[in-house]
Design an enzyme around this catalytic site. Sequence first.
Site, PDB file in Angstrom:
ATOM      1  N   ARG A 101       0.937  -1.244  -0.035  1.00 12.81           N
ATOM      2  CA  ARG A 101      -0.011   0.037  -0.117  1.00 12.81           C
ATOM      3  C   ARG A 101       0.790   1.293   0.181  1.00 12.81           C
ATOM      4  NH1 ARG A 101       0.141   3.606   2.610  1.00 12.81           N
ATOM      5  NH2 ARG A 101       0.113   2.823   4.742  1.00 12.81           N
ATOM      6  N   GLY A 141      10.212  13.386  -1.428  1.00 13.38           N
ATOM      7  CA  GLY A 141      11.117  13.745  -0.620  1.00 13.38           C
ATOM      8  C   GLY A 141      10.828  15.237   0.021  1.00 13.38           C
ATOM      9  N   THR A 143      10.565  14.839   4.154  1.00 10.80           N
ATOM     10  CA  THR A 143      11.274  14.831   5.296  1.00 10.80           C
ATOM     11  C   THR A 143      12.736  15.015   5.255  1.00 10.80           C
ATOM     12  OG1 THR A 143       9.490  13.318   6.252  1.00 10.80           O
ATOM     13  CG2 THR A 143      11.571  13.334   7.538  1.00 10.80           C
ATOM     14  N   GLY A 148      11.172  16.617  10.589  1.00  9.32           N
ATOM     15  CA  GLY A 148      10.006  15.612  10.329  1.00  9.32           C
ATOM     16  C   GLY A 148       8.693  16.240  10.378  1.00  9.32           C
ATOM     17  N   LEU A 349      -2.346 -15.562  19.224  1.00 12.10           N
ATOM     18  CA  LEU A 349      -1.672 -16.535  18.434  1.00 12.10           C
ATOM     19  C   LEU A 349      -0.578 -17.054  19.406  1.00 12.10           C
ATOM     20  CD1 LEU A 349      -3.086 -15.323  16.147  1.00 12.10           C
ATOM     21  CD2 LEU A 349      -0.907 -15.753  14.684  1.00 12.10           C
ATOM     22  N   GLY A 350      -0.458 -16.541  20.604  1.00 13.29           N
ATOM     23  CA  GLY A 350       0.657 -17.258  21.533  1.00 13.29           C
ATOM     24  C   GLY A 350       1.956 -17.162  20.994  1.00 13.29           C
ATOM     25  N   GLU A 374       3.311  10.182   7.451  1.00 16.55           N
ATOM     26  CA  GLU A 374       1.990  10.955   7.061  1.00 16.55           C
ATOM     27  C   GLU A 374       1.342  11.568   8.249  1.00 16.55           C
ATOM     28  OE1 GLU A 374       1.264  11.240   3.911  1.00 16.55           O
ATOM     29  OE2 GLU A 374       2.427   9.364   3.110  1.00 16.55           O
ATOM     30  N   GLY A 375       2.217  12.239   8.984  1.00 20.76           N
ATOM     31  CA  GLY A 375       1.729  13.005  10.087  1.00 20.76           C
ATOM     32  C   GLY A 375       1.602  11.971  11.276  1.00 20.76           C
TER      33      GLY A 375
HETATM   34  C1  LIG Z   1       9.041   3.855   6.727  1.00 14.93           C
HETATM   35  C2  LIG Z   1       8.780   5.279   6.493  1.00 14.93           C
HETATM   36  C3  LIG Z   1       8.451   5.845   5.551  1.00 14.93           C
HETATM   37  C4  LIG Z   1       8.506   7.036   5.213  1.00 14.93           C
HETATM   38  N1  LIG Z   1       8.370   7.485   4.118  1.00 14.93           N
HETATM   39  C5  LIG Z   1       8.622   9.089   3.683  1.00 14.93           C
HETATM   40  C6  LIG Z   1       8.430   9.506   2.484  1.00 14.93           C
HETATM   41  O1  LIG Z   1       8.366   8.855   1.397  1.00 14.93           O
HETATM   42  N2  LIG Z   1       8.493  10.945   2.239  1.00 14.93           N
HETATM   43  C7  LIG Z   1       8.808  11.654   3.262  1.00 14.93           C
HETATM   44  O2  LIG Z   1       9.008  12.734   3.212  1.00 14.93           O
HETATM   45  N3  LIG Z   1       8.916  11.255   4.281  1.00 14.93           N
HETATM   46  C8  LIG Z   1       8.883   9.716   4.703  1.00 14.93           C
HETATM   47  N4  LIG Z   1       8.824   9.336   6.163  1.00 14.93           N
HETATM   48  C9  LIG Z   1       8.970  10.348   7.151  1.00 14.93           C
HETATM   49  C10 LIG Z   1       7.822  10.460   8.058  1.00 14.93           C
HETATM   50  O3  LIG Z   1       7.059  11.364   7.318  1.00 14.93           O
HETATM   51  C11 LIG Z   1       8.316  11.128   9.483  1.00 14.93           C
HETATM   52  O4  LIG Z   1       9.158  10.222  10.254  1.00 14.93           O
HETATM   53  C12 LIG Z   1       7.345  11.779  10.303  1.00 14.93           C
HETATM   54  O5  LIG Z   1       6.886  12.965   9.535  1.00 14.93           O
HETATM   55  C13 LIG Z   1       7.831  12.185  11.483  1.00 14.93           C
HETATM   56  O6  LIG Z   1       8.953  12.699  11.589  1.00 14.93           O
HETATM   57  P1  LIG Z   1      10.235  12.344  12.617  1.00 14.93           P
HETATM   58  O7  LIG Z   1      10.515  10.963  12.256  1.00 14.93           O
HETATM   59  O8  LIG Z   1      11.279  13.326  12.343  1.00 14.93           O
HETATM   60  O9  LIG Z   1       9.700  12.579  14.061  1.00 14.93           O
HETATM   61  P2  LIG Z   1       9.727  13.915  14.970  1.00 14.93           P
HETATM   62  O10 LIG Z   1       9.003  14.995  13.985  1.00 14.93           O
HETATM   63  O11 LIG Z   1      11.103  14.317  15.455  1.00 14.93           O
HETATM   64  O12 LIG Z   1       8.760  13.556  16.323  1.00 14.93           O
HETATM   65  C14 LIG Z   1       9.228  12.635  17.026  1.00 14.93           C
HETATM   66  C15 LIG Z   1       7.818  12.546  18.160  1.00 14.93           C
HETATM   67  O13 LIG Z   1       7.783  13.878  18.586  1.00 14.93           O
HETATM   68  C16 LIG Z   1       6.507  14.035  18.645  1.00 14.93           C
HETATM   69  N5  LIG Z   1       6.243  15.633  18.248  1.00 14.93           N
HETATM   70  C17 LIG Z   1       6.890  16.318  17.126  1.00 14.93           C
HETATM   71  N6  LIG Z   1       6.507  17.690  17.131  1.00 14.93           N
HETATM   72  C18 LIG Z   1       5.475  17.654  18.222  1.00 14.93           C
HETATM   73  C19 LIG Z   1       4.512  18.443  18.797  1.00 14.93           C
HETATM   74  N7  LIG Z   1       4.565  19.655  18.194  1.00 14.93           N
HETATM   75  N8  LIG Z   1       3.620  18.283  19.741  1.00 14.93           N
HETATM   76  C20 LIG Z   1       3.533  17.000  20.114  1.00 14.93           C
HETATM   77  N9  LIG Z   1       4.375  15.913  19.717  1.00 14.93           N
HETATM   78  C21 LIG Z   1       5.305  16.155  18.825  1.00 14.93           C
HETATM   79  C22 LIG Z   1       5.759  13.230  17.105  1.00 14.93           C
HETATM   80  O14 LIG Z   1       4.774  13.088  17.065  1.00 14.93           O
HETATM   81  C23 LIG Z   1       6.706  11.971  17.507  1.00 14.93           C
HETATM   82  O15 LIG Z   1       6.027  11.260  18.560  1.00 14.93           O
HETATM   83  C24 LIG Z   1       8.709   8.016   6.491  1.00 14.93           C
HETATM   84  C25 LIG Z   1       8.903   7.423   7.510  1.00 14.93           C
HETATM   85  C26 LIG Z   1       8.870   6.063   7.792  1.00 14.93           C
HETATM   86  C27 LIG Z   1       9.380   5.600   9.268  1.00 14.93           C
END
Ligand SMILES: Cc1cc2nc3c(=O)[nH]c(=O)nc-3n(C[C@H](O)[C@H](O)[C@H](O)COP(=O)(O)OP(=O)(O)OC[C@H]3O[C@@H](n4cnc5c(N)ncnc54)[C@H](O)[C@@H]3O)c2cc1C
Length: 395
Positions: A101, A141, A143, A148, A349-350, A374-375
């Site tokens: 997906r 691209g 992130t 993030g 499923l243990g 995705e947020g």
């Molecule tokens: C397998 C995978 C595929 C991905 N694919 C893509 C892709 O194709 N393209 C792309 O651009 N990105 C991609 N991402 C990135 C993804 O969108 C980010 O990981 C995501 O936006 C979170 O950013 P971060 O990991 O830097 O976490 P951070 O932003 O550092 O957050 C860390 C923690 O802090 C919390 N936090 C942050 N700000 C706040 C706030 N204001 N209030 C409360 N809590 C907060 C977050 O909710 C989280 O729990 C992918 C990630 C993964 C794991």
Amino acid sequence: MSAGVVGPRNPNPRDFLNVDALLDDEDRLLRDTVREWVGDRVLPYVADWFEEGHFPKELAKEMGALGLLGMHLDGYECAGTSAVQYGLACTELEAGDSGARSFVSVQGSLSMFPIRAFGSEEQKQQWLPAMAAGEIIGCFGLTEPDAGSDPGGMKTHARRDGTDWVLNGTKMWITNGGIADVAIVWARTDEGIRGFIIPKGTRGFSTNDVHKKLSLRASVTSELVIDDVRLPADAVLPEVVGLKGPLACLNEARFGILFGAVGAARACYEAALDYAAERKQFGKPIAAFQLTQRKLVEMMVAVNRGMILALHIGRMKDEGRAGVEDISFGKMDNVRMALDVAREARSVLGANGITLEYPVIRHMNNLESVFTYEGTNEIHTLILGQAITGIPAFE
Ligand SMILES: Cc1cc2nc3c(=O)[nH]c(=O)nc-3n(C[C@H](O)[C@H](O)[C@H](O)COP(=O)(O)OP(=O)(O)OC[C@H]3O[C@@H](n4cnc5c(N)ncnc54)[C@H](O)[C@@H]3O)c2cc1C
């Protein structure tokens, strides 16, 4: 007078609320076609792909032939389905694996959608038909290592040099990055954030795949390195400036996730239901124990509720009534639901629940990524918090 309540109707444990009856023939045909394809081409192999950390790139053309890539977009060889049909396809794909997906979400909603919505006519002609066919794979691209949840803090930048653009920066966690033929990269410019189309092989552009993942292993996740990448003037997406560009793409992809997560949850519930009927302890199937029945019922109710929610938001989207808050509602609640269902199913499923012989722990681990990308769950909570209080609490 209403018809009243009929007697027991012997509901189908796999579609308790008979959601099937809410779909039309075209919806059902599409859903069944994708379900069959997933059953033939994903389910028999996905445990090995997950173990090996492999996404079979050749699936792209098969998905293209099925009309799954950019399927909710119009024109340029895209299938032009309804939002609900796109959602149903996502449910079936994610019942196979979140990696399948994710591939479709990234290709259609994050790579093709920005070209369709914000590209020039030449860009649409050049990229969309081949991307719809799965001949060209895209990635998105946004992130970065240090940006993030707050993509506005991105460091990647583009400056004009004559009529060219010169880009520098690093993108991180990019799905499909290492297998992509083209990257949609968002960069800061003097005018605001803009989207650029970077074809693979462009000088200064390279990728490094992320290893040692324990989630979404049947999906490629990469770093994009952008080192003095020189692009012609027509590489920029002309029709959007600002963060609203990438956020519009994310809304499309989040919509697919709110349906997709129900598929992962359904697969876990069904695995637990089947297992509980066969596994015997204390001389009876474990499904005969009250504690197990409670787990099965909670999972069944959650999956049905998630599907009804997805369908409701899907219909709102088809009628042009879905707001970003509605998408956040669905993404937040259905992914959280799916993760809870996966964990509950794992317990049914243990010990078998920890192996790849059953789909549950694979879905459970995948959903950890879906919870974050995705947020994040927290960011969607804050979007909803702002919607009901009027007070932004992001900073
Ligand atoms: C397998 C995978 C595929 C991905 N694919 C893509 C892709 O194709 N393209 C792309 O651009 N990105 C991609 N991402 C990135 C993804 O969108 C980010 O990981 C995501 O936006 C979170 O950013 P971060 O990991 O830097 O976490 P951070 O932003 O550092 O957050 C860390 C923690 O802090 C919390 N936090 C942050 N700000 C706040 C706030 N204001 N209030 C409360 N809590 C907060 C977050 O909710 C989280 O729990 C992918 C990630 C993964 C794991």
